[in-house]
Design a protein around this motif. Sequence first.
Motif, short mmCIF file in Angstrom:
data_model
loop_
_atom_site.label_atom_id
_atom_site.label_comp_id
_atom_site.label_asym_id
_atom_site.label_seq_id
_atom_site.Cartn_x
_atom_site.Cartn_y
_atom_site.Cartn_z
N ARG A 55 0.83 -1.22 0.00
CA ARG A 55 0.00 0.00 0.00
C ARG A 55 0.86 1.27 0.00
O ARG A 55 0.48 2.28 -0.56
CB ARG A 55 -0.98 -0.01 1.17
N LEU A 58 1.83 2.12 -3.59
CA LEU A 58 0.77 2.48 -4.54
C LEU A 58 0.74 3.98 -4.81
O LEU A 58 0.83 4.80 -3.90
CB LEU A 58 -0.61 2.07 -3.99
N LYS A 60 -1.59 7.00 -6.23
CA LYS A 60 -3.01 7.31 -6.39
C LYS A 60 -3.26 8.27 -7.54
O LYS A 60 -4.15 8.06 -8.36
CB LYS A 60 -3.56 7.90 -5.09
N TYR A 65 -6.36 3.97 -9.37
CA TYR A 65 -6.50 3.68 -7.95
C TYR A 65 -7.95 3.84 -7.47
O TYR A 65 -8.52 2.93 -6.89
CB TYR A 65 -5.56 4.56 -7.14
N LEU A 80 -3.05 -6.82 -4.59
CA LEU A 80 -2.49 -5.51 -4.94
C LEU A 80 -1.22 -5.67 -5.80
O LEU A 80 -1.03 -4.92 -6.76
CB LEU A 80 -2.19 -4.70 -3.68
N ILE A 84 -0.68 -4.13 -9.50
CA ILE A 84 0.46 -3.29 -9.91
C ILE A 84 1.11 -3.88 -11.14
O ILE A 84 1.49 -3.16 -12.07
CB ILE A 84 1.49 -3.14 -8.76
N LEU A 90 0.35 2.11 -11.31
CA LEU A 90 0.03 2.12 -9.88
C LEU A 90 1.28 2.12 -8.99
O LEU A 90 1.19 2.40 -7.81
CB LEU A 90 -0.85 0.92 -9.51
#
Length: 143
Positions: A55, A58, A60, A65, A80, A84, A90
């Motif tokens: 996270r 990541l 945004k 997202y 996740l 990606i 991402l």
Amino acid sequence: MSVTIFHNPACGTSRNTLALIRHAGIEPAVVEYLKTPPSVEELRTLLAEMGMTVRELLRKKGTPYEELGLDDPKWSDEQLLELIQQHPVLMNRPVVRTPLGTKLCRPSSEAVLELLPGGPLLPFKKEDGEVIRDTGARRASAA
């Protein structure tokens, strides 16, 4: 010294980081990760080397997202990572790997300095004209 940068040429921070590495006299391996996304296993390795969670990696802004609802805690780390890999935009950038460690060099490109050998470097001017002055502080070894 072996240096790799996961680079997005459309990103100013990424361009400045790459230029700063070259300013240090190093020609890195440049991985344009939007064209050649890292595998899920490579992403796992990068995250472990950086001590980051999925996270935290990541991005945004300017990505799917929100559209994918990735702020929902229902998404597992493995899901996740797969997302990606499927949507490399991402992945936040730039990520730089050297023998001194691996780091997300954001929000400021000068974060890469602690991963480069030697120092201090001569002053470096970023694209926006800001001058980076290297203190010479470096990591002693990989974290």
